[in-house]
Design an enzyme around this catalytic site. Structure first.
Site, PDB file in Angstrom:
ATOM      1  CG  HIS A 105      -1.949  -1.127   1.160  1.00 46.03           C
ATOM      2  ND1 HIS A 105      -2.735  -1.431   0.085  1.00 46.03           N
ATOM      3  CD2 HIS A 105      -2.188  -2.078   2.109  1.00 46.03           C
ATOM      4  CE1 HIS A 105      -3.442  -2.523   0.358  1.00 46.03           C
ATOM      5  NE2 HIS A 105      -3.126  -2.940   1.568  1.00 46.03           N
ATOM      6  CG  ASP A 144      -5.183  -6.126  -0.636  1.00 45.66           C
ATOM      7  OD1 ASP A 144      -5.288  -7.079   0.148  1.00 45.66           O
ATOM      8  OD2 ASP A 144      -5.159  -4.940  -0.253  1.00 45.66           O
TER       9      ASP A 144
HETATM   10 ZN   LIG Z   1      -3.538  -6.967   2.415  1.00 46.66          ZN
END
Ligand SMILES: [Zn+2]
Length: 455
Positions: free
Chosen positions: A275, A326
């Site tokens: 991220h 993800d």
């Molecule tokens: Zn994750």
């Protein structure tokens, strides 16, 4: 030795464009020869019609989140934290057999999307109530077996998860399934996993993960980083996905999550920050100067209203970009790749921040490096993992093959997972003409696995 003939191929070097008539020779798991500019298909060669690129690497996956697709969209207003409650409902229901079935189908969906390697960020270790299974690695071994069945490589990023949050040593009833109790017991369990037969397969390897600075106290961050250094294993960590995580970390430690991880020895070439959405200038410098990889997951980050990370600044600082699906809101690395650039355009008001070849390289070589695979380039000595995008039958890509200079740009900005025709992993055909050769009906496999989890 197998000989392949790619009508068009991009070898993965961002500075070299698409070449025509590319002969690729493979022997076992590896590429032994790459020769462009061949005008006649060699006798006995297997034809790869379309644009062949290095196999795509999905650097950040939680396989069980595949069960959330669609279901979390009905919840109305909400944020990351309310989404997490729904995610915990699924996490609380899984057992080794149901998880294996779901992961096998999810990884088969990845194979159909041109993905040849997955980084599974795995923290669902124990039984309900937190008691280990008879084999404490039953879940992890199931995930490796699932990837093997689906024909893709897996780096099992075994995740340390020890507390509910800063100042919250107690875990909630679902989170107890994630925790080994302390970092020494985490390391013992992972050592047993690494000794197992699955880990010796050529398509499986073990890495480590620090769930987040919320879930792993500072001394344990250092211990996990030391374990990864001693094993020369990939080390992944969720970093600054949400502003709330930054606020809590600053209040509790006086540092940002990135600074805390840097102090614990978790950054560097084997590290991947997943991220890196809410990072400040010092964080960007720390990630870049240490050559840490950054894994952007734009389809998840937009789904969860996380925000837009500073991709261009991170890359300029020296960080290596890779991509992950993800939460599997979608499984499509072309979409992830273009989203990095398109989100950056919305955030900055400028076009052309990351060029198409660098975006495709993030989906291929960047992910392979993050997961510890010598892949992501079509060149002798590398693993024989490649993906062919159909340019002839895809209405989205019609005309893309006529100009090699823009073929990769076409793929990044207009291809979808459904345009993948052929996938080869370790010299073995896994997907042929859009069909998985082992999991014959992937939609049915997914439907059956998901039905078994229905509330
Ligand atoms: Zn994750």
């Amino acid at each position: 030795v197998t000989t392949w003939f790619a009508d068009l191929a991009w070898t993965g070097d961002p500075d070299i464009g698409v070449e025509t008539g590319v002969v690729i020779e493979t022997n076992g798991q590896h590429i032994t020869k790459v020769a462009p500019g061949v005008s006649v298909v060699p006798p006995g060669a297997r034809r790869l019609a379309g644009l062949t690129v290095p196999g795509l690497a999905n650097a950040h996956s939680h396989a069980f989140h595949r069960a959330l697709r669609g279901r979390t969209q009905l919840a109305g207003a909400g944020d990351f934290w309310s989404w997490r409650e729904l995610m915990y409902l699924v996490a609380g229901s899984l057992e080794p057999d149901t998880y294996y079935d779901l992961a096998r189908a999810c990884y088969a969906e990845m194979a159909l999307a041109g993905i040849t390697a997955v980084g599974e960020f795995h923290y669902l270790h124990h039984q309900k109530g937190g008691v280990p299974y008879a084999d404490p690695n039953a879940m992890g071994r199931g995930l490796m077996a699932a990837a093997q069945e689906a024909g893709i490589r897996i780096t099992l990023l075994d995740t340390c998860y020890l507390r509910g949050g800063f100042g919250e040593p107690q875990l909630d009833p679902v989170q107890v399934r994630f925790s080994d109790g302390d970092v020494d017991r985490w390391a013992l369990r992972v050592a047993a996993l690494a000794d197992g037969s699955a880990a010796s397969r050529p398509t499986c390897r073990i890495g480590a993960a620090i769930h987040s600075v919320r879930a792993v106290p500072e001394p344990a961050i250092t211990a996990v980083a030391d374990w990864a250094a001693a094993e020369d294993a990939p080390l992944h960590m969720h970093v600054s996905e949400q502003p709330g995580e930054n606020r809590d970390c600053l209040a509790a430690t006086g540092r940002t999550p990135t600074a805390l991880l840097a102090a614990g020895g978790a950054l560097g070439r084997r590290g991947t920050a997943v991220h890196a959405t809410h990072v400040n200038a010092a964080d960007i410098d720390a990630l870049g100067s240490s050559r840490t990889a950054v894994c952007f997951c734009p389809t998840t980050e937009r789904d969860l209203a996380d925000g837009i990370g500073p991709a261009r600044l991170l890359v300029d600082a020296g960080a290596v970009l890779c991509l992950g699906s993800d939460s599997h809101a979608q499984i499509d690395l072309f979409e992830e790749a273009r989203a990095v650039e398109l989100d950056e355009r919305l955030a900055t008001g400028r076009r052309g921040n990351l060029d198409p070849h660098r975006l495709m390289a993030a989906a291929a070589a960047g992910g392979a490096a993050s997961l510890g695979w010598d892949a992501g380039r079509l060149e002798p000595g590398r693993l024989a993992d490649f993906t062919t995008i159909d340019l002839q039958h895809s209405v989205r890509l019609a005309g893309a093959g006529s100009d090699p200079a823009t073929a990769v740009a076409h793929a990044v900005f207009a291809a979808t997972a459904g345009d993948v025709a052929h996938v080869v992993v370790g010299g073995e055909v896994i997907v042929e003409n859009g069909r998985h050769v082992r999991v014959h009906d992937v939609p049915q496999a997914l439907a059956t696995a998901l039905a078994a989890l229905a509330p």
